[in-house]
Design an enzyme around this catalytic site. Structure first.
Site, mmCIF file in Angstrom:
data_model
loop_
_atom_site.group_PDB
_atom_site.id
_atom_site.type_symbol
_atom_site.label_atom_id
_atom_site.label_comp_id
_atom_site.label_asym_id
_atom_site.label_seq_id
_atom_site.Cartn_x
_atom_site.Cartn_y
_atom_site.Cartn_z
ATOM 1 N N GLY B 211 -32.722 -39.902 9.913
ATOM 2 C CA GLY B 211 -32.531 -39.133 11.134
ATOM 3 C C GLY B 211 -32.225 -37.677 10.879
ATOM 4 O O GLY B 211 -32.643 -37.090 9.882
ATOM 5 N N LEU B 237 -39.109 -44.976 12.420
ATOM 6 C CA LEU B 237 -38.747 -43.666 11.856
ATOM 7 C C LEU B 237 -37.980 -43.770 10.533
ATOM 8 O O LEU B 237 -36.955 -44.449 10.449
ATOM 9 C CB LEU B 237 -37.888 -42.901 12.881
ATOM 10 N N ASP B 238 -38.442 -43.071 9.536
ATOM 11 C CA ASP B 238 -37.791 -43.005 8.224
ATOM 12 C C ASP B 238 -37.684 -44.364 7.539
ATOM 13 O O ASP B 238 -36.885 -44.554 6.622
ATOM 14 C CB ASP B 238 -36.394 -42.364 8.323
ATOM 15 N N GLU B 239 -38.495 -45.312 7.977
ATOM 16 C CA GLU B 239 -38.476 -46.649 7.384
ATOM 17 C C GLU B 239 -39.778 -46.971 6.669
ATOM 18 O O GLU B 239 -39.950 -48.071 6.160
ATOM 19 C CB GLU B 239 -38.219 -47.714 8.478
#
Lengths: 294, 294, 294, 294
Positions: B211, B237-239
């Site tokens: 994040g 997101l960001d995974e």
């Protein structure tokens, strides 16, 4: 990197002073003035003005010229300046090594590493006792001439086991507990009763991969670097202030077991540095963060 | 470390073959047999038998002797073996460089680094266009002779902006999108439509500090190492699957801004390696993990 | 990073094949064909076509299905292909662990580390004996249950001492000698008689700081990184082929003694990796260079 | 890691003081006393008592409260204490950025990196001119708005070229020359005339691989780590005091060209840090060694 402490020191000769106080003009001049009056030479001095908190932190390594001086006298000499600047401070006589009780379960790499360092003179601590919930390392402890206490833990016996641990800390006059891959979770009460006195090694780069099986978690997530984190223990599991981390590049070919094998080296190194820094009064604990005058 | 690809190649001369299939005896013999029949010499071959999944993965860098060969012919020659072993496979003619559309917002260190590498011949991609939600880097883009498209994004215009982006991808025949510190979140639809074709650089060692403001998060948590993560973008997101991470030791003295400054070097290096490996067909995407034949 | 070998293996079940030969088309197909005929599954295969020398190198980790197979049979099956391609090759049955005689003087960190790894099952070697020119580590050796031989060395007794060492190598059927901070220089004759069979750890990043007191040399030169080098011993002191190096950032504050203290960790890690790779037949020795299929 | 300097400062507001003198009791107290009298607050202070040389070194980052103060006044205020303690000292007003003349030949990665950092505000220097023995980077220089001087060098024209360089240094009032992969050797006279004012980047981990083609030398020797060294230039080629080194693990698969490609990142980073530390008055030059208050 640090300037290391002497292997041994005569009582009343070498001191470490640590100071934390609100930052303002004149602190260094005032403290160094007291030390000059006390015939102290500064061997090393490190300071940090934390712009975020407005606090000032200082660590001085001092040597006394002339006759030896009791630590209480250094303490007393500092009192007026400490009051003026609202300092938290401590004076440590380096002739007194911290007494570190080491706890371990069934993986001995950190324990073996710590004991070898103590024995070869590179880690300035005393280890008065080793405590384990298993019998595996009684032989290693005894070969090093360190008393070994087997304190098994089950869900039912946990309170009694923790009381036994508290008794051992008292009996051995331990300043610090080091969890050298001790796989039981200490109670919130015990953690709260020994703030800044328990150091754990967690086998991940916190805050990644808290909790159980961090190498398996790291494998599943496909990270390209693994690590180990030495931190003070608080009631909040794996959330305590970080003292040191070590880390290494890995790749897709490594299974969780292979990550664990590489990780053992990282765990032993990060823990040994954290214990040395703690023992040399290099770590200032401040909320969730540490200042390390390494 | 890799054996790098040639700066240029004649069409039909150099190929990369990638194969994934259930692991069983005979795969290497069968594939190398086809290549031998096609007068191919193996310049490099890397394989990985994943004990966890039971899958076998192979990357071969091949050079054709004799006359040039269309990639479709290599493809066709492999078809019977591929069917027998239930292979997913792809043959890439190295004379064709991937076309990478680069997106950026207001921090240009990754963009500057990528453009310099392309220009100096060390990164085997074409950059047909740069897209940004700001005007800051129009000059840099134009100096490098790359078309620059300003596509502003607000909450209201986001669908239209994404349609414009899709049009630009089509117009420039881009294979891949690289988010070189592009600070807008792409819609789940767009991510789903371009699986394994969008690479992002996140300024933390994922899964730590997902994040916003990861350097501030890292500062607050007091970590002793920071890093950057290049990963494929998924709707989560960001995974997305991690391609590469770079990292460096830090200490308590560094403010979030100073962490960010050090982190810029890590971001540029991690992203450049990820883009090169992707462009050289070294990355096998498998669920949440990647296999990188670096 | 490697895929590690099993802690134990049944005789005739798991093999490592190493091949070096002039590079040409068809090698992999031919070798994998023989293995297929022998009901061997490839667990891992790594290869390197050395553009500089024109040589091809291969390491395969194989598992035999069906009944166990004597290594001589694998050897024989390969003979025709080996002749056709002018191969140097070797087949190793992984049920047989290398026998490593360890030599040490008065610093025990590498010895302690190696013994701990062997005992905890992470280093696949046998240590049939420890030889030292000092008595310091007799206790450590005996606690680990390893025979300890005190072989003092003076200028006058050096030839006799080396004969004693040769006798011990024969008596203990040692494949390899590891100099784990053994501070005597072996004679050129002994080095020449055991090519690729003696591994030394030198406490610098060779070729920097050959010879005596490398940490003092490093301090005087003011380098910002120190390291350790594990290498095969040749008659040319500190010039043998490098197997592994480890390294760490240092700064001006560190005295030679402190560099030495940090260096001990690097020495132990570099040596342990080199010994493991050697034991797992991952190191191809080629002139002054090594190829390490790690 | 450092506490960085402000992007800009008002004249007479922020200072860096550097002191070197024989170590004895009372230095810190005396210096901090002068600063207190001058209404200076210490933002950062680092010191090093060099046990080897008996010297004491200090760097203070100070901020003046109240009205601005000319640097000459700070200087004058320190004079009595400086005389008493036999100090070498310097006071630097941080509103004045060092003027760095950058020299380059035909590889532009370091130049590009330095210019990008200056432009994005992360490197506190002025670059008044770029000098090259080739024309390659005229466009890059001009795009950044920096005057570019082409000064070709042949054996015959070398003295004239060096005179031209001296003239450019004078004309542009350059404090420092940075050799950002400038492939000509400066004359001993020029080096001697500008001691501690010329910084070079050498593409090896000095003292390994001095002189020409260090990546080829590294490949031939089979090292497992390569690096880059930023150092002050002296008349003794590649022997000047080291300011910074960066380094990375490599393996047998990398050709000299690939080592060079990886090395470019290391060169750019080591040089950028060295230039910043020099510009922020963090580097104390002492014989063959540097003290870096990073």
């Amino acid at each position: 990197m640090h300037q290391s402490l002497p292997a041994s020191a005569e009582s009343g000769r070498e001191f470490v002073l640590t100071v934390s106080c609100p930052d303002r003009r004149g602190i260094v001049h005032a403290v160094s003035g007291v030390m000059l009056e006390q015939s102290m030479t500064i061997l090393d001095s490190q300071q940090f003005a934390d712009a975020t908190s407005g606090e000032f932190h200082l660590r001085m390594h001092l040597v006394r010229e002339g006759r030896a001086l009791p630590v209480a006298d250094v303490d007393a000499a500092l009192a007026p300046v400490a009051a003026e600047f609202a300092m938290e401070y401590a004076v440590h006589d380096l002739s007194r090594r911290p007494r570190v009780l080491v706890m371990v379960s069934q993986q001995g790499h950190c324990l073996n590493d710590l004991l070898f360092r103590v024995e070869s003179g590179s880690l300035p601590i005393e280890v008065p006792a080793i405590v384990s919930n298993h019998e595996d390392f009684r032989g290693l402890a005894e070969w090093h001439g360190v008393p070994f206490h087997h304190v098994p833990v089950t869900r039912d016996t946990k309170p009694a086991a923790e009381q036994q641990l508290r008794d051992l800390v008292a009996e051995h006059r331990a300043d610090t507990i080091v969890l050298a891959r001790y796989m039981q979770i200490l109670s919130a009460d015990l953690c709260a009763d020994l703030p800044g006195r328990i150091i754990n090694i967690h086998h991940s780069l916190l805050p990644s991969f808290k909790g159980a099986k961090p190498y398996t978690q790291a494998h599943d997530r496909g990270v390209k670097v693994i690590g180990a984190t030495a931190h003070y223990v608080t009631a909040d599991l794996d959330e305590g202030p970080i003292i040191e981390q070590d880390f290494r590049r890995v790749d897709h070919r490594m299974s969780p077991a292979q990550l664990a094998s590489v990780g053992q080296e990282l765990e032993a190194m990060a823990l040994a540095r954290a214990v040395r820094w703690h023992a040399e009064h290099r770590v200032v604990l401040r909320g969730r963060r540490t200042i390390v005058f390494d």
